[in-house]
Design an enzyme around this catalytic site. Structure first.
Site, PDB file in Angstrom:
ATOM      1  N   ARG A   6      69.126 -16.354  22.801  1.00  0.00           N
ATOM      2  CA  ARG A   6      68.939 -15.667  21.524  1.00  0.00           C
ATOM      3  C   ARG A   6      69.052 -16.629  20.338  1.00  0.00           C
ATOM      4  NH1 ARG A   6      74.357 -11.989  20.485  1.00  0.00           N
ATOM      5  NH2 ARG A   6      75.873 -13.426  21.377  1.00  0.00           N
ATOM      6  N   SER A  33      73.080  -9.676  16.044  1.00  0.00           N
ATOM      7  CA  SER A  33      73.156  -9.693  17.508  1.00  0.00           C
ATOM      8  C   SER A  33      71.972 -10.412  18.134  1.00  0.00           C
ATOM      9  CB  SER A  33      73.222  -8.251  18.035  1.00  0.00           C
ATOM     10  OG  SER A  33      74.385  -7.598  17.583  1.00  0.00           O
ATOM     11  N   GLU A  54      63.083   2.473  14.591  1.00  0.00           N
ATOM     12  CA  GLU A  54      62.175   1.675  15.413  1.00  0.00           C
ATOM     13  C   GLU A  54      60.726   2.154  15.352  1.00  0.00           C
ATOM     14  OE1 GLU A  54      66.299   1.121  16.779  1.00  0.00           O
ATOM     15  OE2 GLU A  54      65.069   2.910  16.402  1.00  0.00           O
ATOM     16  N   PHE A  79      66.027   0.249  22.849  1.00  0.00           N
ATOM     17  CA  PHE A  79      65.659   0.995  21.638  1.00  0.00           C
ATOM     18  C   PHE A  79      64.183   0.782  21.302  1.00  0.00           C
ATOM     19  CE2 PHE A  79      70.264   0.119  20.101  1.00  0.00           C
ATOM     20  CZ  PHE A  79      70.748   1.048  20.991  1.00  0.00           C
ATOM     21  N   ARG A 163      70.707 -11.488  26.617  1.00  0.00           N
ATOM     22  CA  ARG A 163      71.830 -11.873  25.762  1.00  0.00           C
ATOM     23  C   ARG A 163      72.720 -12.901  26.447  1.00  0.00           C
ATOM     24  NH1 ARG A 163      77.116 -11.378  25.048  1.00  0.00           N
ATOM     25  NH2 ARG A 163      77.951 -11.056  22.938  1.00  0.00           N
TER      26      ARG A 163
END
Length: 310
Positions: A6, A33, A54, A79, A163
């Site tokens: 990330r 994040s 979204e 999401f 992640r």
């Protein structure tokens, strides 16, 4: 050397945006994040905060693409794909617009967030959409290489990112071509096929297995899939095993099974998440619970070989 996927994603997108004013980053209020906030910090006018909306974010991205811009839409994978699926299909895929969709925090490894945040069906969902390309790089360096290919390719693309901060920069062949897989290891008994975050763990598991000749193929492109490479590797072995941080139906295992059933029937064993919602836990706990830790992958490969092919 550990290198965060990330972190590299955020840094490289900021670089692309600074080099090309048409590149824009659309954030769903998760930039800290996903590291999309790096674009906000390092560029002047390339970052758009869209909030927790979204569907609207994807619609705005389609509008931006319609006037020649290249929007990169980023949110947690579950999401982005579930909440905005209709907008992705109608506004992005049907129009074949140059929109880049980035699903961060994919799979199980989402840091104790639990089942509501796990994306275990995104590969299945996105790979069914016409005009959609689906990528799942294996480490941080391959993520950058994939992003460069995405930037040059003017059509809808979904990029699946992990992640997980424990994957080193282990892939040595950084040539990236959309639609091409990579053979990481040759073998004549078993072919193990992996994608994304699982490729490193599969490599480590194979290193711990003695007495079996194991080939390993990594597919950073899920769609279009490198059918020719898969068939070439499968010809030489008795058993094919797929490993993915995804449900075993609809993802990598299903794609491999479909191709082999049509062109080269082989016994296929799928390692992944079964038909159940996961729970809340540390990354290590979840990998162990779903048979995706290095030790569990090793055990399952040995078990399947001993059951019928030893």
């Amino acid at each position: 050397m550990l290198l965060s996927v990330r972190d590299q994603f955020g840094k490289h997108l900021a670089q692309l945006a600074n080099e090309d004013s048409k590149v824009l980053a659309l954030d769903g209020d998760l930039g800290n994040s996903t590291r999309l906030d790096t674009v906000e910090k390092e560029t002047k006018d390339s970052f758009l905060q869209m909030g927790i909306a979204e569907q609207n974010m994807v619609g705005v991205a389609a509008g931006l693409a319609s006037v020649g811009l290249q929007p990169w839409v980023c949110s947690f994978a579950t999401f982005l794909t579930k909440r905005a699926f209709d907008q992705i299909v109608v506004s992005v895929a049907q129009t074949n617009f140059d929109v880049k969709l980035v699903g961060s925090y994919s799979g199980l490894l989402t840091s104790n967030t639990g089942k509501t945040h796990h994306a275990l069906d995104d590969l299945a969902m996105m790979s069914t959409i016409p005009n959609m390309t689906v990528l799942a790089p294996g480490d941080a360096n391959e993520t950058v290489a994939a992003m460069n290919a995405m930037y040059q390719t003017k059509r809808p693309i979904y990029l699946r990112l992990t992640r997980d901060e424990t994957i080193p920069a282990f892939l040595t062949n950084l040539d990236f071509e959309i639609g091409k897989g990579k053979t990481l290891r040759e073998g004549t008994d078993i072919l193990v096929v992996s994608t994304g975050s699982m490729t490193y763990r599969v490599s480590e598991a194979i290193e711990k297995i003695n007495g079996v000749s194991i080939a390993h193929q990594h597919f950073p492109t899920i769609k279009p899939f490198d059918k020719e490479l898969l068939l070439e590797g499968a010809k030489a072995v008795h058993l094919v095993i797929t490993v993915e941080e995804h449900y075993i139906r609809g993802g990598l295992g299903s794609i491999v099974s479909e191709i082999l059933s049509e062109h080269l029937p082989k016994k296929v064993y799928r390692i992944g998440v079964s038909d159940a919602f996961s729970g809340c836990g540390t990354d290590d706990e979840l990998l162990e619970a779903h048979g995706l830790s290095i030790g569990k992958i090793k055990e399952q490969i040995i078990k399947k070989w001993n059951e019928g092919f030893k």
